[in-house]
Design an enzyme around this catalytic site. Structure first.
Site, PDB file in Angstrom:
ATOM      1  N   ASP A  85      78.682  35.337  -2.507  1.00 57.33           N
ATOM      2  CA  ASP A  85      77.281  35.222  -2.071  1.00 57.33           C
ATOM      3  C   ASP A  85      76.529  34.180  -2.900  1.00 57.33           C
ATOM      4  OD1 ASP A  85      75.105  35.857  -0.480  1.00 57.33           O
ATOM      5  OD2 ASP A  85      74.415  37.445  -1.819  1.00 57.33           O
ATOM      6  N   HIS A 126      77.508  26.224   2.066  1.00 54.39           N
ATOM      7  CA  HIS A 126      78.730  26.852   2.589  1.00 54.39           C
ATOM      8  C   HIS A 126      79.939  25.953   2.361  1.00 54.39           C
ATOM      9  CE1 HIS A 126      76.369  30.056   4.112  1.00 54.39           C
ATOM     10  NE2 HIS A 126      75.818  29.390   5.116  1.00 54.39           N
ATOM     11  N   LEU A 140     100.824  35.530  -3.354  1.00 56.68           N
ATOM     12  CA  LEU A 140      99.527  36.208  -3.211  1.00 56.68           C
ATOM     13  C   LEU A 140      99.281  36.644  -1.763  1.00 56.68           C
ATOM     14  CD1 LEU A 140      96.614  36.831  -4.379  1.00 56.68           C
ATOM     15  CD2 LEU A 140      95.991  34.555  -3.538  1.00 56.68           C
TER      16      LEU A 140
HETATM   17  C1  IPE Z   1      77.380  39.462   2.158  1.00 59.01           C
HETATM   18  O1  IPE Z   1      76.374  38.531   1.881  1.00 59.01           O
HETATM   19  C2  IPE Z   1      78.383  38.918   3.130  1.00 59.01           C
HETATM   20  C3  IPE Z   1      79.140  37.732   2.688  1.00 59.01           C
HETATM   21  C4  IPE Z   1      79.052  37.120   1.546  1.00 59.01           C
HETATM   22  C5  IPE Z   1      80.072  37.242   3.645  1.00 59.01           C
HETATM   23  P1  IPE Z   1      74.970  38.570   2.650  1.00 59.01           P
HETATM   24  O2  IPE Z   1      74.173  37.436   2.113  1.00 59.01           O
HETATM   25  O3  IPE Z   1      75.193  38.615   4.108  1.00 59.01           O
HETATM   26  O4  IPE Z   1      74.381  39.975   2.170  1.00 59.01           O
HETATM   27  P2  IPE Z   1      72.870  40.504   2.142  1.00 59.01           P
HETATM   28  O5  IPE Z   1      72.245  40.192   3.470  1.00 59.01           O
HETATM   29  O6  IPE Z   1      72.174  39.788   1.026  1.00 59.01           O
HETATM   30  O7  IPE Z   1      72.987  41.972   1.842  1.00 59.01           O
HETATM   31  C1  IPE Z   2      77.200  33.764   1.450  1.00 60.43           C
HETATM   32  O1  IPE Z   2      76.123  32.973   1.079  1.00 60.43           O
HETATM   33  C2  IPE Z   2      77.948  33.184   2.627  1.00 60.43           C
HETATM   34  C3  IPE Z   2      77.816  33.953   3.881  1.00 60.43           C
HETATM   35  C4  IPE Z   2      77.208  35.100   3.998  1.00 60.43           C
HETATM   36  C5  IPE Z   2      78.405  33.391   5.069  1.00 60.43           C
HETATM   37  P1  IPE Z   2      74.691  33.144   1.745  1.00 60.43           P
HETATM   38  O2  IPE Z   2      74.596  32.255   2.948  1.00 60.43           O
HETATM   39  O3  IPE Z   2      74.398  34.570   1.995  1.00 60.43           O
HETATM   40  O4  IPE Z   2      73.755  32.579   0.587  1.00 60.43           O
HETATM   41  P2  IPE Z   2      72.362  33.165   0.130  1.00 60.43           P
HETATM   42  O5  IPE Z   2      72.562  34.603  -0.215  1.00 60.43           O
HETATM   43  O6  IPE Z   2      71.426  32.979   1.281  1.00 60.43           O
HETATM   44  O7  IPE Z   2      71.988  32.344  -1.065  1.00 60.43           O
HETATM   45 MG    MG Z   3      73.530  36.031   0.882  1.00 58.25          MG
END
Ligand code: IPE
Ligand code: IPE
Ligand code: MG
Length: 252
Positions: free
Chosen positions: A23, A40, A134
């Site tokens: 995240d 991303h 792995l």
């Molecule tokens: C969790 O992150 C899912 C992934 C990293 C794939 P999110 O950014 O979606 O989670 P929330 O919305 O902060 O809980």
């Molecule tokens: C995690 O990073 C990737 C996915 C959930 C696909 P985020 O896109 O949630 O990044 P933040 O949390 O908004 O910084």
């Molecule tokens: Mg996020």
């Protein structure tokens, strides 16, 4: 710290299964005045580095949360970019993983993914199925509640068909229908990006997992950051509801 030093865990207690919520990509990009999709893209590169580090350390299973069942609620433009990134990973990363003996599995509800990606996921799994290095799980379109629900439905169907009785459904039987069936439950959970929540990752399987949260944004997570998480894990005392080492000694 040199690359090889960074890869030495501080002691030998290694998890058998590490599950990561990758995240913070969006915030990483925002901090640089870039669009979210650049985050991303940087996140995908970080994933490659971490997969290699985990494999080199001899940890047998790694599960990466790449896209949750709730992430379908994101703006169409972001979803389109993420699907393009998946496509690129299938084309470029999967052949490299295969060369390195990595077995790849995709966990989650694939039905909402574009059809070409569903096909590619199946092909990647087939290509790498016999690899003995792995075991890499990519959780995509995954939700912990979805996982428990599909397992429960499967069990209910077997009861309806008269193949089992309701009392045959125990933890082991339901566990065999979950996405991580046949694999050890995660020993170590890592979430980057600063949030202290599970966000519908492996709800069943995290029952006794050691949780590790770091403010490091996913694109900045590297071999050193992984090493810090592994060092922290190696100092945890896992009791699984028992009394642990000291409790046992005080009874002796
Ligand atoms: C969790 O992150 C899912 C992934 C990293 C794939 P999110 O950014 O979606 O989670 P929330 O919305 O902060 O809980
Ligand atoms: C995690 O990073 C990737 C996915 C959930 C696909 P985020 O896109 O949630 O990044 P933040 O949390 O908004 O910084
Ligand atoms: Mg996020």
């Amino acid at each position: 710290m040199s690359q090889s030093e960074a890869e030495k865990p501080s002691n030998s207690i290694l998890p058998r299964h590490v599950a990561i919520i990758m995240d913070g990509n969006g915030r990483w990009a925002k901090g640089r005045g870039r669009p979210r999709h650049m985050g991303h893209q940087a996140g995908a590169q970080a994933a490659e580095v971490v997969i290699e580090s985990v494999a080199r350390r001899g940890i047998p299973v790694l599960s990466l949360f790449a896209f949750s069942s709730e992430n379908w609620s994101r703006p169409q433009g972001e979803i389109r970019r993420l699907m393009d990134l998946f496509r690129r990973a299938m084309k470029q990363a999967v052949p490299k993983l295969h060369e390195n003996g990595v077995r790849v599995s995709f966990l989650g509800d694939r039905s909402r993914f574009p059809e070409d990606l569903q096909v590619k996921m199946g092909e990647a799994e087939q290509l790498t199925a016999a690899n003995s290095g792995l075991h890499l799980n990519i959780a995509a379109g995954y939700g912990g509640r979805w996982d428990i629900l599909q397992a429960a439905r499967g069990a209910a169907q077997e009861v309806a068909d008269g193949r089992i009785r309701p009392e045959d459904i125990d933890e082991a039987a339901l566990g065999r229908k979950l996405s991580l069936s046949g694999l050890p439950a995660p020993d170590l959970f890592i979430r980057t990006g600063g949030e202290r929540r599970i966000s519908n990752y492996f709800l069943w399987d995290l029952a006794y997992t050691e949780l590790y949260f770091t403010d490091c944004l996913w694109p900045d997570f590297d071999a050193d950051a992984l090493n810090a998480a592994l060092a922290d894990f190696s100092e945890r005392e896992r009791r699984f509801g028992g009394v642990g080492r000291e409790g046992a000694e005080s009874l002796a």
